[in-house]
Design an enzyme around this catalytic site. Sequence first.
Site, PDB file in Angstrom:
ATOM      1  N   ARG A 185      44.557  39.835  38.123  1.00 53.46           N
ATOM      2  CA  ARG A 185      43.948  38.494  38.169  1.00 53.46           C
ATOM      3  C   ARG A 185      43.376  38.124  36.799  1.00 53.46           C
ATOM      4  O   ARG A 185      42.288  37.547  36.707  1.00 53.46           O
ATOM      5  CB  ARG A 185      42.859  38.419  39.249  1.00 53.46           C
ATOM      6  CG  ARG A 185      43.331  38.731  40.648  1.00 53.46           C
ATOM      7  CD  ARG A 185      44.383  37.743  41.152  1.00 53.46           C
ATOM      8  NE  ARG A 185      44.873  38.148  42.459  1.00 53.46           N
ATOM      9  CZ  ARG A 185      45.914  38.958  42.661  1.00 53.46           C
ATOM     10  NH1 ARG A 185      46.586  39.427  41.622  1.00 53.46           N
ATOM     11  NH2 ARG A 185      46.302  39.282  43.870  1.00 53.46           N
ATOM     12  N   SER A 218      41.066  33.651  48.544  1.00 51.15           N
ATOM     13  CA  SER A 218      40.268  34.854  48.315  1.00 51.15           C
ATOM     14  C   SER A 218      39.196  34.564  47.270  1.00 51.15           C
ATOM     15  O   SER A 218      39.511  34.201  46.142  1.00 51.15           O
ATOM     16  CB  SER A 218      41.164  36.004  47.846  1.00 51.15           C
ATOM     17  OG  SER A 218      42.117  36.325  48.831  1.00 51.15           O
ATOM     18  N   GLU A 240      36.530  35.262  42.082  1.00 52.41           N
ATOM     19  CA  GLU A 240      37.810  34.792  41.541  1.00 52.41           C
ATOM     20  C   GLU A 240      37.722  33.360  41.007  1.00 52.41           C
ATOM     21  O   GLU A 240      38.239  33.072  39.933  1.00 52.41           O
ATOM     22  CB  GLU A 240      38.913  34.888  42.602  1.00 52.41           C
ATOM     23  CG  GLU A 240      39.513  36.269  42.733  1.00 52.41           C
ATOM     24  CD  GLU A 240      40.884  36.244  43.367  1.00 52.41           C
ATOM     25  OE1 GLU A 240      41.636  35.284  43.124  1.00 52.41           O
ATOM     26  OE2 GLU A 240      41.202  37.187  44.104  1.00 52.41           O
TER      27      GLU A 240
END
Length: 339
Positions: A166, A239, A335
Amino acid sequence: MSLQVQSAISLKPFNTFGVDVQARLFAEAHSDDDVREALAYSARHDVPLLVIGGGSNLLLSADVQSLVVRMASRGIRIVHEDCLESIVEAEAGEPWHPFVQSCLELGLAGLENLSLIPGTVGAAPMQNIGAYGVEIKDVFHSLTALDRETGELREFSLQDCAFGYRDSVFKHQVARWLILRVRFKLSRVARLHLEYGPVRQRLDEQGIDRPTPFDVSRAICAIRSEKLPDPAVLGNAGSFFKNPIIAAELYATIKQQHPGVVGYPQDDGQVKLAAGWLIEQAGWKGYRDGDAGVHKLQSLVLVNYGQASGLQLLSLARRIQTDIAERFGVELEMEPNLY
């Protein structure tokens, strides 16, 4: 000047959390020229520039005192092909899932595991988005980005992007690089990734023993639809926390105290934990405080039940982070980008 700059625009339609904050200035960029005009406007009026895509990786905690530019460029083209593979180029503003479907319709495999992920093509490399055993880096060829400092274009190869979990160079240099278009290396001969148990199970339940990329895409769409709320119905950013990667020693300690902990060994000897498992074990699944909450089916997803502010969602996230750190000694990282 073709760029249309508006004042005092609500960003509620432009972030999947559905948080109602205002942008001081707002414009949509449909071309490279629009992007350059936005940069010039920002410099001329001494106002910061915030570039967004689908708004699926944002948590807006206050009104944005910037020129918010939404990337709205469209276009998909094959720039190279042979009997084995094709290189497909897409403009940054292309919605991600329709782009995946377009590639499948062209007979090109590689993106099927990334089906139904919200957002745009331009945002995908920033996060190195991934799901069900596949990440952007696995199908990435190159991209074109604008250097906001010099106004020049630069081509980035796979190595240039410094992709991680990520993560990418663009996430760390967000104020410098503005992604304009991305190229993917896709295969005409499918090499399917079916390591993720529920995908294989879904295909088996349907009696599909020789799946096509379309079959995999449909299975993943069904799984995601069951697990994750639709942002059009219930505000969310998918998420919310990254799956933490921890030292093997800490994992052993946690496993001794919590034998059911879910961990995935990494090549470097560390272990990736399932953040959702940690959050659920701590009792947060289904928690609600006003209109800010944790989804009742997927504890990795924070949701806006209607009128939650960005600050309320952020407060909930901070409380979860503190609790997980105290219970397990694990730091959870958000995130979404916070503004």
